[in-house]
Design a protein around this motif. Sequence first.
Motif: not given
Length: 158
Positions: A128-155
């Motif tokens: 359960x702990x590892x699954x939580x860490x993996x899900x947290x990692x996935x959400x953070x990566x999606x946040x990073x993707x969203x951040x990069x997309x916004x940075x490139x399209x609407x600085x």
Amino acid sequence: MNKLIEYGSVESMPLYNCSAHSSEEWSKLFGVRHPYLGYFDIIFGVVVNVSYGSEKLSHPTVIQILYASILSVMFQPEYYKMSCFKIMICLGIVDMLALWINSIITGVLALQGAVWCTYPTFNYVIGSIILGLWCCSCIIVLGLVANRLVEMSKPAYA
């Protein structure tokens, strides 16, 4: 984890019933020891995790040292101003925790030839702990993707 609270223990959950055999019997019947994989995982996780001399503090693993050095660069003022580096620091911390748990625990269980029913409660909680860490990692990566997309399209919005 909700099922653990609902049923009170892992052993009383219907889908995780290990009552047919004892822990030792489960390991003898279905366990396969993997010494090379186990030692590799443990060495990967514990290489420098020993006390030096009279010091009581344990030192981080080699991988953790590499991660910490990379994170220390990200904390420099010229990088830390950017939101993407703040997100990557968060991702690095979550990944450091997951690597430490995965390498050492996986190695010990591989050496023993443990199966689920050898340590059901331990496996459930650590899983359960590892699954939580993996899900947290996935959400953070999606946040990073969203951040990069916004940075490139609407600085201006970034």
